[in-house]
Design a protein around this motif. Structure first.
Motif: not given
Length: 1130
Positions: A755-769
Motif C-alpha cells: 500500500m502507498v498513500t498519495m502525498p499531500d492528499s489528506t484533507d479532512a474537510a474535503n473527501k475524495v468524491a
C-alpha cells in the motif's frame, strides 16, 4: 486514365523496383498518384528530408484539399520549424515561419501567434505544451505515428496505400507470352529463334534452302532475369539451356542431384523436394514402400498433379515469394513491444510456447525439468508438473542405470500440437513426455518415451497422412517419428553430429522435415526410408534453428557459430541458396541466439539483453527493445499465434509478457472462470444445458452390465460431472470436501498487502468524491468535494522501470510550472449538496469535471481551463465521453434528464427523459449500440445511441421496505454485454442485451455495511467493492462470490482507526492494466493504492465451482434471479 493504363503503371513500378531503379520508382509513384509508398515516406521523414517529403506528398494531396491534408502539412512544417529552433538557427526558423507556416494563419491565427512567440524563447521547451519535446529522432518518430493515422484516414489516400498482389516479374512474363504468340504466328518458325529487339514484332527469317515443316516446341518458362536491362539475352525468352540452369541451381540444394535429362531436372516442387522415382532419376536408391503400418506413400496422384502444375512446360511463370509491396501499412506499432507484466516462474526458463487457439495460454519448460501452464491474461499458474520418470521399468537398461546418477533433468523444448489437444516436452536426458490437454484443469499424462541415447534436443508435432505424430531428434544423431501410442514409425539416419533442431512442414501434399545438426549441416527428409534429400551448410556451421513464416511461404534460419557470430537469413527454397542476410547483430555471442516469426512480416531475435525486430523484407534492423531491462544476454522468446503477445525470459527466472495495443486489449478481456474457451467441447456444451439447483439432482443408477457399451455417467444439472480420464463419479461429498478446503482470504495486517498513500492528499474537510487512473496507467486523478482536482504521477526510475502506478513506490504530486490548480467553478454552489463528476479523454489530454457549477474542460498538461459549458441549473451529476467521438458527451443532470452535448459546436443535440431523480451513472456499450443510465430513483434505462430513444427501463430489486434512493452506478464488463450495477444495498450483474439480472449479492456477515462504491478490474475478472465500515471486498466477477476481504486495519494507521472520525473509502478505481491493483479515495481526503503482496500476486482464489453449483462460505453467497436459472448457474 483507364483501368488497364493504371494497371500498366503498377507493372512498370514492379519492373523498376526489381531492376533497382529506386529514384524512378518513387518519381512514378508521385507523378501517377496511384500508390503511396509509406515505407519510402517514413525513410524520408526519419532522415528529415523535408523538401522531398513535401514533394512526394504533392503527388497525392495539397495543403488545402481537406482537414486531414492540412493537418499533415502543418505537422511536417511545424517539426521543421522546431528543429530549426532547436539548432539555434533562427534565420532559418523565420524563413520557415514566413514561407511555410504563414498559410495556416488564416485558419487559426491564435495558433500562428503562439508559434511565432517561440522565436522569443531561448528554448522553446519553456512553452508548457512543448515541455516534453525530446530529441529530434524521438520527435520525428512520434510525429510519424500521427502522420500515418492522418494519411490512413484521409479519403484522398483511399486504395493507394496497398500495392496490388502481383507475381514476380509480371511485366517480363507478359512480354514472353507475347513473343511466344508472335513466334507461333511465324510462317517459317525456327527451333531457336533469335530475339534481338522488342521494338518491332518478332518474325523468323526463312533460311536458305527448303525447311521441313515442324511444329514449334517452345518452353514458356519465365526468362531468367538478366544482369542488365539492355538485353534479354541472345536467345531472348527461348534459351535452350533453361532446364539445365534449373538443374544447376537445384544441385546446390539437393544432394546427389544428377538429372538425366533437362526435362527431368526441371521437375521441382516449390520446396525443392524430389518427386517419385518414376519421375526423377536422382533419388539415392530405389523407392520401397515403408513396412511400418499406418504410414503410406505420400507421393501419390495429388503429388503428380502438383508436379505437372509446376512443370515449366505447363506454367508460364514460377511462383515466388510475395512482393515487398503487398502490405504497405505495417509499422513498429504492430509489434508487441510494451511490457504488460511479468510472470514469476521461480526457475530458469528454457522453452516457451503459446497455445495455438487460446492465445493467452502459455506453456513453459524450465531447467529443473518442471513444466508450467500459465493463463497470461490473469497471470495465474494453471498447473505445474515437476519432473519425474513415469515408468522407469519401461526405459532402456542403459537409461535405468544412468538415471539415478545423471545430473538433474532440464527441459530442452516444449511445444503444442497444431490443434492444441496435446503438448510435449523434450528433456536433456533420453525422455520425452506427452500430455493430453482438454482444459485448464484437465491435463493428463499420455505418453513417456525413452526416445534417444543422450539428450533429446527438440520435439515437434506433424500430421503426415492426417495422422498426428511426434518427431524428435537427439544427441545420438538420429531423427525419429512416433505415433501417439509410442510406436516408432521412422528412424532417419544420416547426420554425422548431434541433431540440434527439426522443422516439419508441408507444401501442397508434400510433407517433409528439415533438420539441423551441431556441425551446421541442414538436411531434409520425406516420410520414407530413402535418406535425406538435402545436404547443405548453415551460416556459422554450428547450432541453427529453422522456421517458416506463419503462412508457410517463406523459410528462415537463425543461429550462432562457434566463434560467436550470429546469423539470421532467409532461404530461397527453390535453389537452396541464401536469399538475404539480416544485419544488426553485435560482434560475438556467448551462446546460441533464439528467434521467432510473426504476422508473416516480422522476425524477432533475443540477443545482447534485447529483443531485436526485423521487417522480413528489409535486411536492416527495424527496431529493438530491452523490455524495460532485466533480460538475460540471450533471452528465449515466443510470439502467440496472433502476433499481439510476445513472451520473453528474464534474468531473474521470470517471463515478461510484451503486447501491442490489440494484445493489451486481449489480456484485459480474458474471461473469468470457468474458462469456457478452454473447456473440452463436451464440457462446454454440457455447461450450457441446464441451471437447475442441487436439490433437483435425480439419483443415478450406476449399475451397468459389463458388456454394455455405455459407461456410468452421473449427470448434475445436465452437466457431465465426470472427467474424461476418471472412472469414479463425483458426488456431493466431493463438493462438500472442496467447500471445506477453500477458505476466503482475509487481509487484516499491513504486512499482508502492499500500500502507498498519495502525498499531500489528506484533507479532512474535503473527501475524495471521484477517483480515476489515467488511461496510460502512470497516474491517479482525484476530484475532491471542494471541486479541486489533484494528480499524482509515478516516475520511471530504477525502482520503477515501467513508470506505471505501483504500491512499491511513492508517486509525485504533479503540478505544472505555473502552479495552477484544476479548480472547478463553484460560484453560488452549496458544496455539501453538490454531486461532483469527472471524465477523462482516451489519450489523457483532457479532463472534464464539475462540482455543482459549470462543466470545465481542463488541459491535463497545463491545468488551464479550455472551456466551460452547461451552467446550472440544473447541475451536472455524471459525465461520460462517447466511446467513438470525444466531441460528444453524455451529461447526467440533477433534474433527472440526460443531455447529449456536442462540445465542438456547443450544442445540446438531444435531451433524454426517463428517470425521476438525479442521474448517478452512465455507461456506453458499442457492441450493443446503447447507453445505459442509472439514477437515484433505483431505475436503469436503456437508450439507443442511434436515435437516443428509450428502449427499456427496469427497477433494481431493493430490500423490502427500502425506499428507492441512493446512488446507483453502472459499468460494462469488457465484453460490453454484461453490466455491473452497484447500489448501497447490493451488487448485481445484468445481461444488458435483455436487461435481465444474472446474479445479485447483498451485504452480509463480515461485509454487512452499506456499499459505498464498486468497480470492475481492468480485465473484468474481479469486482472491487468498498463499504461504509472501511472494509474492501474483492469478488469473483463471474459469480459475485467474495474471494478476499481487506480489513481497514490493513491500510489505515492505528491513529486513524482510533480517531473520532470514521474513515472509509468513498470511491474505488481499478488500474487500467494491472488487474489486481486498485486505488481508494477516502472520506478524509486521502488516496491510497493497494496491491497484493508480490509473493501472492493476486487477491485470494475463486471459490470452487462444480457443474454450475457454487460452493463456499455462506457469508459469500450470491443469489440469482428466479426467472433466469440458466443464467444464474453459468
Amino acid at each position: 486514365m483507364s483501368s488497364l493504363s493504371r494497371e500498366l503503371v503498377f507493372l512498370i513500378l514492379q519492373f523498376l523496383e526489381e531492376e533497382k531503379f529506386k529514384d524512378s520508382v518513387h518519381r512514378l509513384e508521385q507523378e501517377s498518384g496511384f500508390f503511396f509508398n509509406m515505407k519510402y515516406f517514413e525513410e524520408k521523414v526519419h532522415a528529415g528530408e523535408w523538401d522531398e517529403v513535401e514533394k512526394y506528398l504533392s503527388g497525392f494531396t495539397k495543403v488545402d484539399d481537406n482537414r486531414y491534408s492540412m493537418k499533415i502539412f502543418f505537422e511536417i512544417r511545424k517539426q521543421k520549424y522546431l528543429e530549426a529552433l532547436d539548432g539555434q538557427d533562427k534565420p532559418k526558423a523565420v524563413q520557415i515561419l514566413v514561407n511555410d507556416l504563414k498559410v495556416f494563419s488564416t485558419f487559426n491565427e491564435d495558433l500562428y501567434k503562439e508559434i511565432t512567440h517561440l522565436l522569443t524563447l531561448n528554448n522553446f521547451r519553456e512553452n508548457e505544451q512543448l515541455s516534453k519535446y525530446g530529441d529530434t529522432k524521438t520527435a520525428r518518430s512520434i510525429m510519424l505515428i500521427e502522420l500515418k493515422k492522418l494519411i490512413e484516414a484521409n479519403p484522398l489516400f483511399r486504395e493507394k496505400l496497398v500495392f496490388p498482389t502481383l507475381r514476380s516479374s509480371r511485366l517480363r512474363t507478359l512480354i514472353n507470352q507475347s513473343l511466344n504468340w508472335q513466334h507461333q504466328l511465324c510462317k517459317n518458325p525456327r527451333p531457336n529463334p533469335d530475339i534481338k529487339t522488342l521494338f518491332i514484332d518478332h518474325t523468323c527469317n526463312p533460311s536458305n534452302g527448303a525447311l521441313a515443316p515442324t511444329a514449334a516446341n517452345l518452353t514458356t518458362a519465365t526468362v531468367p532475369k538478366p544482369v542488365a536491362y539492355t538485353s534479354l539475352g541472345v536467345h531472348g525468352p527461348f534459351p535452350p539451356t533453361a532446364a539445365a540452369a534449373n538443374a544447376n541451381a537445384l544441385a546446390g540444394w539437393m544432394a546427389n542431384a544428377a538429372a538425366s535429362t533437362s526435362a527431368q531436372a526441371a521437375v521441382v516442387t516449390a520446396s525443392s523436394l524430389p518427386v517419385p522415382p518414376n519421375q526423377v532419376s536422382f533419388l539415392k536408391r530405389p523407392f520401397t514402400p515403408p513396412a511400418t503400418l499406418g504410414m503410406v506413400d505420400y507421393q501419390n496422384a495429388d503429388h503428380e498433379h502438383l508436379m505437372k502444375r509446376l512443370h515449366p512446360a505447363h506454367s508460364v511463370e514460377e511462383v515466388t515469394y510475395p512482393t515487398v509491396r503487398q502490405q504497405a501499412s505495417w509499422s513498429p506499432d504492430d509489434l508487441p513491444r510494451n511490457v504488460a507484466f511479468t510472470l514469476h516462474q521461480g526457475s530458469a526458463v528454457t522453452s516457451l510456447d503459446f497455445h495455438p487457439s487460446h492465445h493467452t495460454l502459455l506453456l513453459v519448460g524450465c531447467n529443473n525439468g518442471e513444466i508450467t501452464f500459465w493463463e497470461a491474461g490473469r497471470r495465474e499458474k494453471l498447473g505445474s508438473k515437476p519432473f519425474k520418470i513415469w515408468d522407469i521399468q519401461a526405459c532402456t537398461l542403459t537409461f535405468q542405470t544412468s538415471a539415478a546418477k545423471d545430473a538433474p533433468f532440464s527441459v530442452s523444448r516444449v511445444t503444442w500440437s497444431q490443434d492444441g489437444t496435446f503438448c510435449g516436452a523434450a528433456f536433456s536426458k533420453h525422455l520425452i513426455h506427452l500430455y493430453a490437454y482438454a482444459g485448464p484443469n484437465d491435463l493428463r499424462q499420455h505418453l513417456e518415451i525413452d526416445a534417444h541415447a543422450g539428450g533429446v534436443n527438440d520435439i515437434a508435432f506433424s500430421n503426415p497422412n492426417k495422422q498426428l505424430c511426434i518427431i524428435t531428434c537427439g544427441d545420438d544423431k538420429l531423427i525419429k517419428v512416433w505415433d501417439l501410442t509410442g510406436r516408432k514409425l521412422f528412424n532417419f539416419e544420416g547426420h554425422e553430429a548431434p541433431v540440434y533442431s527439426i522443422c516439419p512442414h508441408q507444401k501442397e501434399n508434400i510433407q517433409f522435415i528439415f533438420s539441423t545438426a551441431v556441425d551446421g549441416k541442414i538436411k531434409a527428409w520425406l516420410y520414407d526410408n530413402m535418406g535425406s534429400r538435402v545436404d547443405y551448410d548453415a551460416p556459422g556451421h554450428w547450432c541453427t534453428t529453422m522456421l517458416y513464416s506463419a503462412d508457410g511461404s517463406r523459410l528462415f534460419s537463425c543461429g550462432t557459430g562457434k566463434d560467436g557470430d550470429s546469423f539470421l537469413v532467409e532461404w530461397n527454397e527453390s535453389e537452396g541458396a541464401i536469399k538475404r542476410t539480416y544485419n544488426g547483430f553485435r560482434k560475438k555471442s556467448a551462446g546460441v541466439v533464439r528467434f521467432d516469426t510473426t504476422q508473416n512480416h516480422f522476425l524477432a531475435v533475443g540477443e545482447d539483453s534485447q529483443i531485436k525486430f526485423w521487417d522480413m523484407d528489409n535486411v536492416n534492423l527495424l527496431t529493438s527493445t530491452d523490455a524495460e531491462g532485466g533480460l538475460p544476454s540471450l533471452p528465449h522468446l515466443r510470439f502467440n499465434k496472433e502476433g499481439n503477445l510476445l513472451a520473453v525470459t528474464t534474468a531473474d527466472n521470470g517471463i515478461k509478457i510484451l503486447a501491442n495495443a490489440a494484445g493489451m486489449r486481449s489480456l484485459r478481456t480474458v474471461e473469468a472462470p470457468p474458462f469456457e474457451a478452454l473447456r473440452s467441447p463436451m464440457e462446454a456444451a454440457a455447461a450450457k444445458v441446464s441451471g437447475s439447483s442441487v436439490a433437483n439432482v435425480a439419483p443415478v443408477n450406476c449399475k451397468v452390465e459389463r458388456s454394455s457399451p455405455v459407461r456410468p455417467c452421473p449427470i448434475l444439472n445436465g452437466v457431465d460431472s465426470m472427467a474424461r480420464s476418471i472412472e469414479k463419479p463425483r458426488t456431493l461429498d466431493d463438493v462438500n470436501d472442496k467447500m471445506k478446503l477453500w477458505q476466503m482470504t482475509e487481509i487484516v495486517d499491513p504486512a499482508q498487502c502492499r500500500m502507498v498513500t498519495m502525498p499531500d492528499s489528506t484533507d479532512a474537510a474535503n473527501k475524495v468524491a471521484r477517483l480515476l487512473y489515467t488511461n496510460s496507467g502512470v497516474g491517479v486523478l482525484a476530484l475532491g468535494s471542494n471541486g479541486i482536482q489533484k494528480l499524482w504521477k509515478w516516475v520511471r526510475n530504477e525502482q520503477n522501470p515501467s513508470g506505471k502506478a505501483t504500491a512499491n513506490v511513492t508517486p509525485q504530486h504533479w503540478q505544472p510550472n505555473s502552479g495552477l490548480l484544476m479548480t472547478n467553478d463553484t460560484s453560488g454552489v452549496i458544496l455539501e449538496e453538490a454531486v461532483p463528476c469527472i471524465a477523462l479523454s482516451k489519450n489523457d489530454s483532457y479532463v472534464m469535471s464539475a462540482a455543482g457549477g459549470k462543466v470545465s474542460l481542463f488541459n491535463m498538461m497545463t491545468f488551464k481551463v479550455m472551456t466551460t459549458f452547461m451552467p446550472p441549473p440544473p447541475a451536472s451529476t455524471f459525465l461520460a465521453f462517447h466511446p467513438q467521438d470525444n466531441n460528444i458527451i453524455a451529461i447526467g443532470m440533477e433534474d433527472s434528464t440526460i443531455h447529449i452535448y456536442n462540445v465542438r459546436v456547443d450544442e445540446v443535440k438531444s435531451k433524454l427523459k426517463g428517470h425521476q431523480k438525479r442521474i448517478s451513472g452512465l455507461a456506453f456499450s458499442t457492441n450493443l449500440n446503447i447507453l445505459v443510465s442509472s439514477g437515484a430513483d433505483a431505475q436503469i434505462c436503456i437508450w439507443s445511441i442511434d436515435t437516443w430513444e428509450k428502449r427499456k427501463s427496469v427497477a433494481i430489486q431493493l430490500p423490502a421496505g427500502k425506499a428507492p434512493s441512493g446512488e446507483t452506478r453502472v459499468q460494462f464488463h469488457s465484453d460490453q454485454v454484461r453490466l455491473l450495477v452497484a447500489h448501497e444495498t447490493q451488487l448485481a450483474k445484468y445481461d444488458a442485451s435483455k436487461m435481465e439480472r444474472i446474479r445479485q449479492w447483498v451485504p452480509q456477515e463480515t461485509l454487512s455495511a452499506p456499499i459505498s462504491y464498486a468497480t470492475y478490474s481492468c480485465n473484468s475478472r474481479l469486482v472491487f467493492a468498498s463499504f461504509c465500515d472501511g472494509n474492501i471486498g474483492v469478488f469473483d466477477a463471474d459469480t459475485l462470490r467474495l474471494r478476499c476481504r481487506v480489513a481497514p486495519s490493513a491500510y489505515l494507521s492505528q491513529a486513524v482507526l482510533n480517531g473520532s472520525q470514521a474513515v472509509y473509502p468513498v470511491v474505488v478505481a481499478a488500474h487500467p492494466q494491472e488487474p489486481n491493483q486498485f486505488a481508494v479515495g477516502l472520506i478524509d481526503g486521502s488516496v491510497k493504492v493497494i496491491e497484493p503482496t508480490e509473493s501472492e500476486g493476486k487477491w485470494g482464489v475463486s471459490p470452487p465451482a462444480e457443474n454450475g453449483i457454487l460452493t463456499g462460505r455462506p457469508g459469500s453467497s450470491s443469489t440469482a434471479n428466479n426467472h433466469t436459472p440458466d443464467q444464474a448457474q453459468r
